[in-house]
Scaffold this motif. Structure first.
Motif, PDB file in Angstrom:
ATOM      1  N   ARG A 101     -26.871  -0.500 -57.280  1.00  0.00           N
ATOM      2  CA  ARG A 101     -27.644  -1.722 -57.234  1.00  0.00           C
ATOM      3  C   ARG A 101     -27.525  -2.374 -55.856  1.00  0.00           C
ATOM      4  N   ARG A 102     -26.327  -2.291 -55.288  1.00  0.00           N
ATOM      5  CA  ARG A 102     -26.143  -2.878 -53.961  1.00  0.00           C
ATOM      6  C   ARG A 102     -27.112  -2.251 -52.970  1.00  0.00           C
ATOM      7  N   ARG A 129     -41.215 -10.096 -43.858  1.00  0.00           N
ATOM      8  CA  ARG A 129     -42.230 -10.952 -44.460  1.00  0.00           C
ATOM      9  C   ARG A 129     -41.714 -12.396 -44.552  1.00  0.00           C
ATOM     10  N   ARG A 130     -40.441 -12.509 -45.001  1.00  0.00           N
ATOM     11  CA  ARG A 130     -39.895 -13.852 -45.169  1.00  0.00           C
ATOM     12  C   ARG A 130     -39.758 -14.556 -43.834  1.00  0.00           C
ATOM     13  N   THR A 131     -39.325 -13.787 -42.813  1.00  0.00           N
ATOM     14  CA  THR A 131     -39.193 -14.377 -41.488  1.00  0.00           C
ATOM     15  C   THR A 131     -40.549 -14.820 -40.970  1.00  0.00           C
ATOM     16  N   THR A 155     -38.058  -7.079 -47.246  1.00  0.00           N
ATOM     17  CA  THR A 155     -38.789  -8.344 -47.333  1.00  0.00           C
ATOM     18  C   THR A 155     -38.405  -9.302 -46.221  1.00  0.00           C
ATOM     19  N   LEU A 156     -37.346  -8.953 -45.476  1.00  0.00           N
ATOM     20  CA  LEU A 156     -36.878  -9.886 -44.448  1.00  0.00           C
ATOM     21  C   LEU A 156     -37.984 -10.214 -43.461  1.00  0.00           C
ATOM     22  N   LYS A 197     -29.925  -0.814 -53.649  1.00  0.00           N
ATOM     23  CA  LYS A 197     -31.290  -1.214 -53.989  1.00  0.00           C
ATOM     24  C   LYS A 197     -31.582  -2.626 -53.455  1.00  0.00           C
ATOM     25  N   ILE A 198     -30.626  -3.525 -53.717  1.00  0.00           N
ATOM     26  CA  ILE A 198     -30.819  -4.919 -53.280  1.00  0.00           C
ATOM     27  C   ILE A 198     -30.912  -4.998 -51.766  1.00  0.00           C
ATOM     28  N   ARG A 199     -29.993  -4.265 -51.092  1.00  0.00           N
ATOM     29  CA  ARG A 199     -30.033  -4.260 -49.623  1.00  0.00           C
ATOM     30  C   ARG A 199     -31.390  -3.783 -49.114  1.00  0.00           C
ATOM     31  N   ILE A 250     -22.798  -0.448 -59.654  1.00  0.00           N
ATOM     32  CA  ILE A 250     -22.796  -1.571 -58.724  1.00  0.00           C
ATOM     33  C   ILE A 250     -23.220  -1.124 -57.334  1.00  0.00           C
ATOM     34  N   TYR A 251     -22.699   0.034 -56.894  1.00  0.00           N
ATOM     35  CA  TYR A 251     -23.077   0.506 -55.564  1.00  0.00           C
ATOM     36  C   TYR A 251     -24.541   0.884 -55.523  1.00  0.00           C
ATOM     37  N   ILE A 310     -34.377  -3.838 -50.596  1.00  0.00           N
ATOM     38  CA  ILE A 310     -35.447  -4.829 -50.782  1.00  0.00           C
ATOM     39  C   ILE A 310     -35.252  -6.012 -49.838  1.00  0.00           C
ATOM     40  N   THR A 311     -34.005  -6.459 -49.743  1.00  0.00           N
ATOM     41  CA  THR A 311     -33.704  -7.593 -48.868  1.00  0.00           C
ATOM     42  C   THR A 311     -34.152  -7.310 -47.442  1.00  0.00           C
ATOM     43  N   ALA A 312     -33.811  -6.105 -46.960  1.00  0.00           N
ATOM     44  CA  ALA A 312     -34.173  -5.775 -45.585  1.00  0.00           C
ATOM     45  C   ALA A 312     -35.680  -5.641 -45.444  1.00  0.00           C
TER      46      ALA A 312
END
Ligand SMILES: Nc1ncnc2c1ncn2[C@@H]1O[C@H](COP(=O)(O)OP(=O)(O)O)[C@@H](O)[C@H]1O
Ligand SMILES: [Mg+2]
Lengths: 276, 311
Positions: B16-17, B30-32, B27-28, B19-21, B13-14, B23-25
């Protein structure tokens, strides 16, 4: 620091309103709506991998506090949040955490189950990840499975992931919403009366779930159910409305202390069901 | 936090957390940027849409602003003579005429639309479907044809032009718009509210009148006022039926011809007297101000009502 404080910290105990190694700290938090104060000077700490319960009568500001933690009040015109709200020491309002990133770190489960009505079960679970720009199928699948297992929903839905979320029962829908929140792997999960619209069996499953989820996520729950707070939470914040109807923190302590040996007479009355 | 990560055993879980963080950061930005792009596009469109509006308002105020005196809005028109080329008097009767025609049209259209809107929501009969089709067709009819209708069925039998005929044409123009607004507003009221009323033993008509309509009121009022504002400036049907392009009396009998702001604007702008020609801008400005007042009022009312509904 004096000795007794040190000793207390070693025990991992709560010292007054504060805990050791807090994940989230609230310091003199005030929330007002168009000038009307709804929450006044609330300070407490949220310990990591513990469940913190907010209890108190309706209107005492529990939901308002919860929503200030993931900045949902940003969307409300006239709403103002003041004071310090620190996540890992960084102020979430002033400290340069992008609101979208903050909300992916602090998830939320609402009072009524609110799965996205037009999406399938699978699409609901991975929606948060997709919103955050994650496309990789393997990562989505892995996160969805893990979240559904954690939400105790995997066994009943793994064979029908393409079905509409609306085909689930109320209790299952709420667990789907928990899974949806968990899939983003938040550090903190806010739950606003997550069982108040559910039957006792579903409620019990979700309570068991909360306890199991502790190693995965830190939870802050609002509940009107005293037994629930006593059963699942580690620390407990008790709020009441002041004369001017602003919510104030009366007492913050380990749950066992709140229920068996509270310091404030008003807490005694409330947990014994004498008012509120 | 980092302490915590070190002390806990390795955990998928950690992993993956993290990894997700990441990607999220990543792509932020680009998304913004994408979201800023859209906001930019929307703002640009808004500006483009506002340009003609601002230009029209600016021109009207610039050319008609100086006409806006107390005498102009209260006095009767005066035909310029060779000796007094600039004596055009006022447009008081046209203002009152417009208000009377609009009020009569509203008095006919509002009750009709309320009943029709409620009927369309509550009933799912064949008749309701026919009415819905009728309303849709009515909303697509060019306004001049509504004028022709009033001309044939009211002006000809009566043998003279009338404000009443004009208000019938405008009522026909407003009805589909208000009906749509009523229908939308009523559909916006949650079913649970209706059911709460029915569960108390109330009749359906009582629930509709006492619970559903009040809950839908902000939307209904806004829709009505906007339709009214729209109808007030409508010129085409009036040209055919209200008659009095050169009326200079205070005759307020609704069955006689009457002066109105849109027709007067049209008449003045075609006039051969330079002073009347110029005054057309003043008439237009008065009309715009009236319409603006209605628009702003509708916004204020709906804001006030929906705020009260939330409290
Ligand atoms: N969006 C809002 N606008 C205005 N007042 C609000 C809003 N949300 C909450 N409040 C006010 O804040 C107070 C606390 O409400 P809430 O946090 O929902 O209480 P609780 O969850 O403890 O029942 C109430 O008095 C309520 O009227
Ligand atoms: Mg609440």
């Amino acid at each position: 620091m004096n000795d007794s404080l040190d000793a207390a910290i070693q025990d991992g105990a709560v010292v007054g309103e504060f805990v050791t190694d807090p994940l989230l700290q609230l310091r003199k938090v005030n929330v007002s709506f168009s000038g009307r104060v709804a929450v006044r000077d609330v300070s407490f700490d949220v310990a990591p991998n513990k469940i913190t319960a907010l209890i108190g009568p309706s209107g005492s500001g529990k939901t308002t506090i919860l929503r200030s933690l993931n900045r949902l009040h940003d969307l409300t015109k006239g709403a103002k949040v003041e004071g310090d709200l620190l996540l890992g020491g960084v102020d979430i309002y002033k400290g340069g955490i992008a609101t979208m990133l903050l909300r992916s770190r602090i998830g939320m489960v609402f009072q009524r189950p609110n799965p996205f009505p037009t999406l399938s079960i699978y699409d609901n679970v991975v929606s948060g990840l997709r919103f955050n720009g994650i496309r990789k199928k393997s990562l989505l699948d892995e996160a969805a499975e893990s979240a559904l297992i954690s939400a105790a929903l995997w066994d009943s839905v793994s064979s029908r992931m393409k079905a509409h979320a609306s085909t689930l029962s109320g209790g299952e829908q709420q667990r789907l919403c928990i899974a949806r929140a968990l899939a983003v792997e938040p550090e903190i999960l806010l739950m606003d009366e997550p069982t108040s619209s559910l039957d006792p069996v579903s409620t019990q499953r979700i309570e068991e779930l909360m306890t199991e989820l502790k190693n995965r996520v830190t939870m802050i729950i609002v509940t009107h159910n005293m037994q629930q707070a006593a059963r699942v939470s580690d620390n407990c914040a008790f709020l009441l409305m002041a004369e001017d109807r602003a919510g104030e923190l009366i007492e913050f302590a380990p749950t066992s202390k709140i229920f068996h040996d509270p310091s404030d007479p008003r807490t005694v009355d409330y947990v014994n069901g004498r008012f509120g | 936090m980092s302490d915590l990560l070190n002390t806990l055993p390795p955990d998928p879980i950690y992993d993956r957390r993290e990894k997700i963080r990441a990607i999220t950061a990543k792509t932020l930005r680009r998304r913004t940027r994408l979201s800023q792009l859209f906001v930019g596009a929307i703002s640009t469109t808004l500006v483009i849409a506002l340009v003609p509006l601002v230009l029209v308002l600016y021109t009207i105020v610039q050319r008609g602003g100086s006409d806006l005196t107390l005498a102009f809005v209260t006095k009767l028109p005066q035909v310029p003579t060779i000796g007094q080329q600039n004596a055009i008097g006022g447009i008081g009767n046209a203002i009152v005429g417009t208000l009377i025609v609009a009020a009569m049209a509203a008095a006919m259209a509002i009750p009709l639309s309320l009943i029709l809107g409620l009927y369309l929501v509550e009933m799912n009969t064949r008749l309701a479907r026919i009415f819905r089709g009728g309303v849709e067709i009515l909303s697509g009819i060019p306004s001049i044809l509504l004028g022709v209708f009033a001309y044939i069925f009211i002006v000809i039998p009566q043998h003279h032009f009338s404000a009443f005929a004009a208000s019938v044409a405008l009522a026909l123009l407003m009805t589909p718009v208000i009906t749509k607004a009523v229908e939308t507003a009523i559909r916006g009221v949650p079913d649970a509210v209706t059911e709460a009323g029915l569960a108390l033993g109330a009749r359906r008509s009582v629930v509709a009148r006492r619970v559903v309509l009040p809950a839908a009121r902000p939307g209904i009022i806004t829709g009505t006022l906007l339709a009214l504002a729209r109808a007030m400036g409508e010129t085409a049907p009036l040209l055919l039926i209200i008659g009095a392009t050169d009326s200079s009396t205070w005759d307020l009998n609704p069955f006689h011809s009457m002066s109105a702001l849109p027709t007067l604007t049209y008449f003045y702008s075609n006039s051969s007297f330079p002073s009347q020609h110029r005054a057309a801008w003043g008439v237009a400005l008065v009309l715009v101000v009236l319409v603006l007042i209605l628009n702003v009022t509708s916004r204020l009312i709906s804001a006030r009502l929906s705020r009260r509904a939330q409290a």
